[in-house]
Motif scaffolding. Structure first.
Motif, PDB file in Angstrom:
ATOM      1  N   UNK A   1      -3.879   0.759  -1.286  1.00  0.00           N
ATOM      2  CA  UNK A   1      -3.114  -0.355  -1.838  1.00  0.00           C
ATOM      3  C   UNK A   1      -2.898  -1.360  -0.700  1.00  0.00           C
ATOM      4  N   UNK A   2      -2.798  -2.661  -1.035  1.00  0.00           N
ATOM      5  CA  UNK A   2      -2.816  -3.711  -0.005  1.00  0.00           C
ATOM      6  C   UNK A   2      -1.446  -4.007   0.609  1.00  0.00           C
ATOM      7  N   UNK A   3      -0.852  -3.022   1.289  1.00  0.00           N
ATOM      8  CA  UNK A   3       0.435  -3.183   1.989  1.00  0.00           C
ATOM      9  C   UNK A   3       1.497  -3.763   1.049  1.00  0.00           C
ATOM     10  N   UNK A   4       1.804  -3.021   0.013  1.00  0.00           N
ATOM     11  CA  UNK A   4       2.791  -3.458  -0.979  1.00  0.00           C
ATOM     12  C   UNK A   4       3.969  -2.483  -1.062  1.00  0.00           C
TER      13      UNK A   4
ATOM     14  N   UNK B   1      -1.296   2.738   2.161  1.00  0.00           N
ATOM     15  CA  UNK B   1      -0.836   1.386   1.838  1.00  0.00           C
ATOM     16  C   UNK B   1      -1.094   0.435   3.005  1.00  0.00           C
TER      17      UNK B   1
ATOM     18  N   UNK C   1      -5.688  -7.911   6.428  1.00  0.00           N
ATOM     19  CA  UNK C   1      -6.291  -7.249   5.274  1.00  0.00           C
ATOM     20  C   UNK C   1      -7.610  -6.556   5.626  1.00  0.00           C
TER      21      UNK C   1
END
Lengths: 307, 307
Positions: A269-272, A247, A253
């Motif tokens: 996953x984009x740091x969620x 993550x 990004x």
């Protein structure tokens, strides 16, 4: 800290949504909206709730004379100590993101084991493939703080054998927690590494070529800690032999052209981790608790940087 | 069934891999390879292990005079009763797929809640989105047999409230199990429906327009049962308002042009619930257990069709 009988507690929250959710607060609380963009309120603020998305750099221009306690909505606080003017107390958000982040970590593990990312990309094709169960596997929890404990709780029902690792070897009521100095002996024996260590000098680049080389073929590393805990180039080099479900990335990004997106067996996953429906009720609860403590004249909870 | 002191037990297995894994069997066992393709062995077979992939139609041409017990490697046996010549005992594979299938069901749920399928398809983009946690949600287990119980075990650590539903209302040591007749009242109160009912007349088309309409917005149905338990057209009509994460479809395989692939909020795996590393050790254990029972002169375990 304040005299609870005579003084109003001045609290700021980042947006109007907060004001609506906190309408039932004690009469002694003066609640105003401030999102940390200049100008800083002209009155003294006893407790300022930081917006979820403000970076630590945004703290540099604060006037410490007019702000007592900052309540962050995040758990990690790397970079804050360097940016925060001295004289301000900084609390992290313990109890807000652990469940959500551990939930995402288990989601990433299961998705990688059963190749859900591959099926999602192959939409329209009926290609059956054997997957890997979590049952019968040896799963290392690397980092045994709040998130590690929540990961363990979620993985308990899956029939895996857990191997717990923290900074220093110790025992608790569940048995042995290994120290990180035992990693060279432990890594060849595990199929899964769930990473939830805080970012520090000791953990930066912890997952390097030697770490990855010590793991058996088709092992998977799940990272919900910080991108810099892993050496991204080493991951790119060894992807295909081991899998990586993460993550967090370094940099973040992750640019569209970065090779990590393209190598096999990598799921990103984009740091969620904290961005789920679980967050809002928990962060509300933390802020209400802090207000109660301050009204009682007690110190706030979860101080990570003292004035 | 056989005289354990004097008679050898004739067992067939579908491939050589089985022979290698079962080298340490009792001396009285005569183990041969037969994959159910004609011709049927000329000798009497006491126990025949069915290949995992043979459909029930392949059972029609069997000579029931020379085959006593068939051990399936699957849990479901819809269509078998119609195809199996009378005189043959048929056992399903209890204890083989429950963990693996429940593991996939939880994987599908978590992936849908946190939109892992969307992130997988958007590879290269850094689009952060809020997801839905399992914590704080009300989760219905629809079907409370082996797979339902394993799903419950896995979901326990996630902080959800469980609502158990089976054919008839009853109580067990954990409390109330609702009957399916209570579904109209229960469906509006749950956020997640985990489907693990056997396919029967009563469950065919159970998830229809009325079922879906009763669920709140953004509810998710996870199906690891059989495709025909859901009315596929109804799912296509209501996708977008509710989500559907499924390992089974109707028809199966789902044709590339089928609209179910394309509607929003639908996540499909190609019937791989049992296809994980958990299967082989468990099916070996079941077959060893059956051989032991037959050698002892006892009936086999998990008979679903008697001669």
């Amino acid at each position: 800290m304040i005299d609870s009988m005579t003084i109003t507690l001045h609290v700021t929250v980042p947006d109007e949504g907060w004001v609506e959710r906190l309408t039932d607060l004690d009469d002694r609380v003066d609640l105003r909206v401030w999102d940390f963009s200049p100008p800083q309120p002209s009155h003294s603020v006893d407790l300022a709730v930081l917006p979820y998305t403000v970076s630590s750099a945004g703290l540099r221009q604060l006037d410490p004379e007019r702000i007592a306690v900052i309540q962050s909505q995040a758990l990690g606080y790397d970079g804050v100590r360097e940016a925060l003017p001295s004289g301000v107390t900084y609390c992290n958000a313990v109890g807000v993101h652990e469940e959500s982040t551990a939930g995402l970590a288990v989601a990433l593990l299961l998705a990688s084991q059963r190749q859900l990312d591959v099926y999602a990309r192959e939409r329209g094709q009926w290609n059956r493939r054997w997957g890997t169960s979590v049952a019968d596997r040896r799963v290392m929890l690397l980092g045994y703080g709040g998130i590690g404990i929540e990961m363990e709780k979620r993985l308990e029902g899956f029939g895996a054998e857990m191997v717990r690792v923290a900074g220093h070897r110790r025992e608790d009521e569940r048995g042995l927690i290994h120290g990180t100095d035992e990693l060279p002996d432990l890594l060849p024996t595990v199929d899964v590494v769930m990473v939830a260590v805080p970012l520090s000098e000791a953990t930066t680049g912890l997952i390097d070529d030697a770490f990855l080389a010590a793991l058996p073929d088709d092992a998977v590393i799940v990272n919900v800690s910080r991108g810099r805990v892993a050496d991204t180039d080493a991951i790119v080099r060894q992807a295909g032999r081991v899998r990586y479900a993460t993550d967090v990335t370094d940099p973040e990004p992750l640019p569209a052209v970065h090779p990590l997106w393209a190598v096999p067996g990598v799921l990103i996953t984009p740091h969620v981790g904290g961005m789920s429906s679980a967050m809002q009720p928990r962060v509300d609860r933390v802020v209400r608790g802090q207000i109660e403590r301050l009204l009682d004249g007690r110190d706030p909870h979860s101080i990570v940087i003292s004035p």
